[in-house]
Write an enzyme that holds these catalytic residues in place. Sequence first.
Site, mmCIF file in Angstrom:
data_model
loop_
_atom_site.group_PDB
_atom_site.id
_atom_site.type_symbol
_atom_site.label_atom_id
_atom_site.label_comp_id
_atom_site.label_asym_id
_atom_site.label_seq_id
_atom_site.Cartn_x
_atom_site.Cartn_y
_atom_site.Cartn_z
ATOM 1 N N CYS A 130 -5.063 -0.773 -6.647
ATOM 2 C CA CYS A 130 -4.283 -1.558 -6.126
ATOM 3 C C CYS A 130 -3.914 -1.236 -4.482
ATOM 4 O O CYS A 130 -3.734 -0.074 -4.412
ATOM 5 C CB CYS A 130 -3.141 -2.461 -6.508
ATOM 6 S SG CYS A 130 -1.674 -1.461 -7.001
ATOM 7 N N HIS B 273 6.319 -6.164 -5.504
ATOM 8 C CA HIS B 273 6.584 -4.647 -5.055
ATOM 9 C C HIS B 273 6.048 -4.381 -3.417
ATOM 10 O O HIS B 273 5.001 -5.167 -3.016
ATOM 11 C CB HIS B 273 5.806 -3.768 -5.808
ATOM 12 C CG HIS B 273 4.273 -3.785 -6.115
ATOM 13 N ND1 HIS B 273 4.053 -4.616 -6.968
ATOM 14 C CD2 HIS B 273 3.428 -3.109 -5.573
ATOM 15 C CE1 HIS B 273 2.515 -4.786 -6.943
ATOM 16 N NE2 HIS B 273 2.269 -3.820 -6.027
#
Length: 644
Positions: free
Chosen positions: A176, A67
């Site tokens: 993250c 991603h």
Amino acid sequence: MKITDLLTRDTIKLDLRSSTKATVIDELVDVLDRAGKLNDRSAYREAILAREAQSTTGLGEGIAIPHAKTAAVKSPAIAFGRSTGIDYEALDGQPSRLFFMIAAGENADNAHLETLSKLSVYLMDMKFRDTILSARSEDEVIAAIEAKEREEEGPVDVSSPEVAKDAPYILAVTACPTGIAHTYMAADSLRQKAEEMGVRIKVETNGSTGVKNGLTSQDIQDATAIIVAADKAVEMDRFNGKHVVEVPVAQGIRKPKELIDRAVKQDAPVYKGSGSSDSSKPARGGFYKHLMSGVSAMLPLVVAGGLLIAISFFWGINSANPDDASYNEFAAQLMSIGQAAFGLLIPVLAGFIAMSIADKPGLAPGLIAGFLASQGNAGFLGGLIAGFLAGYVVLLLIKVLQGLPKALEGIKPVLLYPLFGSFITGMIMLLVINEPIAAFMTWLTDSLNGLSGGNAILLGMLVAAMMAIDMGGPINKTAYVFGTAALTAGNTEVMAAVMAGGMVPPLLVAFSSTLFARKKFTPQEREAGIAAYAMGASFVTEGAIPFAAADPLRVIPSSVIGSAIAGALTIVFGVLLPAPHGGVFVFPLLDGPSGTLMAVLSYAGAILIGALVGAAILSILKKPLVDQEVAKKEMTSGAGTKAS
């Protein structure tokens, strides 16, 4: 928004042909590109690879979720690909079969980001994964996702499960780098495992949409231990004195039981916050954090507004006055824009302090209270009080209104919190705060403007020295805000002393390391000294921080003395500075008793004298490199002896 709004038939490829990690990334990027979801295929691919370089997105259990959040994305989307098995460097070492490539735009709104994150959590469900694996067509994949959404219906719950009230209470923070996938998968993995183990848990997520389910000071006080599963910086000082298990976010997904076991047994070091070496002392309170949130939001307005006003003076000090002979329409427009920026200072200061305390519900009451403080002549002090008052009033409202029916949940942030928060805060400001604070600010301004002789020199020394004590920290910021407050009140003398004090520390370490005491500095420090010239000239006090951090007992006193001398001299020379920032670039705006040219020469002289005196002191105090190495070896030897 539904996942199937982002994952469509044209972004699904059930028969990936790639056999390596690199080629599967290329194949899925092509899927998104052909579907018209990307602005720049190459830039998006580079963003995906950059994320992989931080840590693999091969999560194990046959799943990989590459991603990226980047401007190369035209519209948020998800590409899904399925394979017979590829070595994707998964955390469990097993082949990956299900690939979900997430493309989030740089300015993606919360609805898109929350939807992307929701998919990540769904993939933690084994039955859901099996359904996707066995799907025979694109339509079956979409149907499986829609069925899962209907089953879940509602936001992902990362709060404490219903377990025994006397069970151990564990807190967790997940984060993250992109805050789209791993953050929420780790949160859900920890929550589910804690429920199985009969452990109470509360998980804070630091995702792309901001902090959710934030941990309170009471939570932290009550917790047995804290798990921080994060691949980016999170606020840690609040955990001072608590056992903290720190691991990468992937371990929150892969090893929730192990982490919870460690937390329950307190099998982790006690965290020591940066403000204390003693773990028994509480972490630095939120006051500084909230204050800096307001000051940081306000400073761009100070700089932009101040410089625009200062530039308008090029046409004359009264060039914005239509009744003056020097009137210039463009100068008047610059003055108007600058004054508009200055008019927003106090509301923005108060609004962002309140938002730091109470999140978004605090913003509107804080802005309104700050505006009332500004209109009531309560000044910066009134703005500070307004911000903290609004923030804590809204926090109180949030607690008071917790018992309302769930049907009213949606109107709380858009109606109840801003309405009652603004009313209560506004009435307190009007009836209690404004009048006494305005009287105090008037007295302070008059006193400041009336300072002369020795008192003014002492003030110049003080604010300049404060700029050098912590070089960008709270004392430095306090002095700077004081200078800008004086500037808005029409006193340009104090701002001159403040900026001089902030320019001296980088310049003195530059002089000392590159000219006077080269042999006492390492090659790396000498290189940093060259860069410090530019930072000092640009009024970036932080340029001296590497030197101060390496040798605080010598650099900081030298800087304080040098800055104090420079600040005193600017007052003695009568230098006036109408701009709040800019260093040498705003020297043409300086003024004084003998005009601009003499003001520039005097100001440059004051800064150079302060920097040279400070550099001389530092050069004398600084030990030769050989002695520094001996001292380090003695400290290491002593520490080793004690340890043995």
